[in-house]
Design a protein around this motif. Sequence first.
Motif, short mmCIF file in Angstrom:
data_model
loop_
_atom_site.label_atom_id
_atom_site.label_comp_id
_atom_site.label_asym_id
_atom_site.label_seq_id
_atom_site.Cartn_x
_atom_site.Cartn_y
_atom_site.Cartn_z
N ASP A 160 8.59 8.96 4.38
CA ASP A 160 9.27 7.78 3.83
C ASP A 160 8.32 6.75 3.23
N VAL A 161 7.04 6.88 3.51
CA VAL A 161 6.07 5.91 3.00
C VAL A 161 6.10 5.85 1.48
N PRO B 125 6.59 1.23 -2.98
CA PRO B 125 6.81 0.29 -4.10
C PRO B 125 7.36 -1.06 -3.64
N ARG B 126 8.28 -1.04 -2.71
CA ARG B 126 8.84 -2.30 -2.21
C ARG B 126 7.78 -3.12 -1.47
N ALA C 287 5.46 5.29 11.34
CA ALA C 287 4.39 6.25 11.61
C ALA C 287 4.95 7.63 11.93
N GLU C 288 6.18 7.69 12.40
CA GLU C 288 6.83 8.96 12.70
C GLU C 288 7.62 9.49 11.50
N ARG C 289 7.67 8.70 10.42
CA ARG C 289 8.42 9.09 9.22
C ARG C 289 7.51 8.99 8.01
N MET D 240 -2.92 0.61 1.20
CA MET D 240 -1.98 1.25 2.12
C MET D 240 -2.71 1.77 3.34
N SER D 241 -3.91 2.32 3.16
CA SER D 241 -4.69 2.83 4.28
C SER D 241 -5.10 1.70 5.20
#
Length: 83
Positions: free
Chosen positions: A42-43, A48-49, A37-39, A76-77
């Motif tokens: 990077d999402v 994809p993984r 949540a702090e990065r 994702m949401s």
Amino acid sequence: MVSATHRDLETMVAQGAFREDFYYRLKGLILRTPALAERREDVALLAPRFLVDASRHRPLRLTRWHGWLPRIGRAMSANSGRW
């Protein structure tokens, strides 16, 4: 052994909420990483993984090319609190 937690175990040991002997057995090497949540940037790299892993348990039914992007966005949401 590899272990992970989001809790402050040192504080919990001081409060008596976590066994001190167990804490010192686990302690070894501490590697602190920020929560996803702090990065948020990077999402996009990790998504994809996550989708491949998730599709192994519950296959995504993608019937039309234009329909899969919104579905992935909704998935994702819906799962954003878990990341």
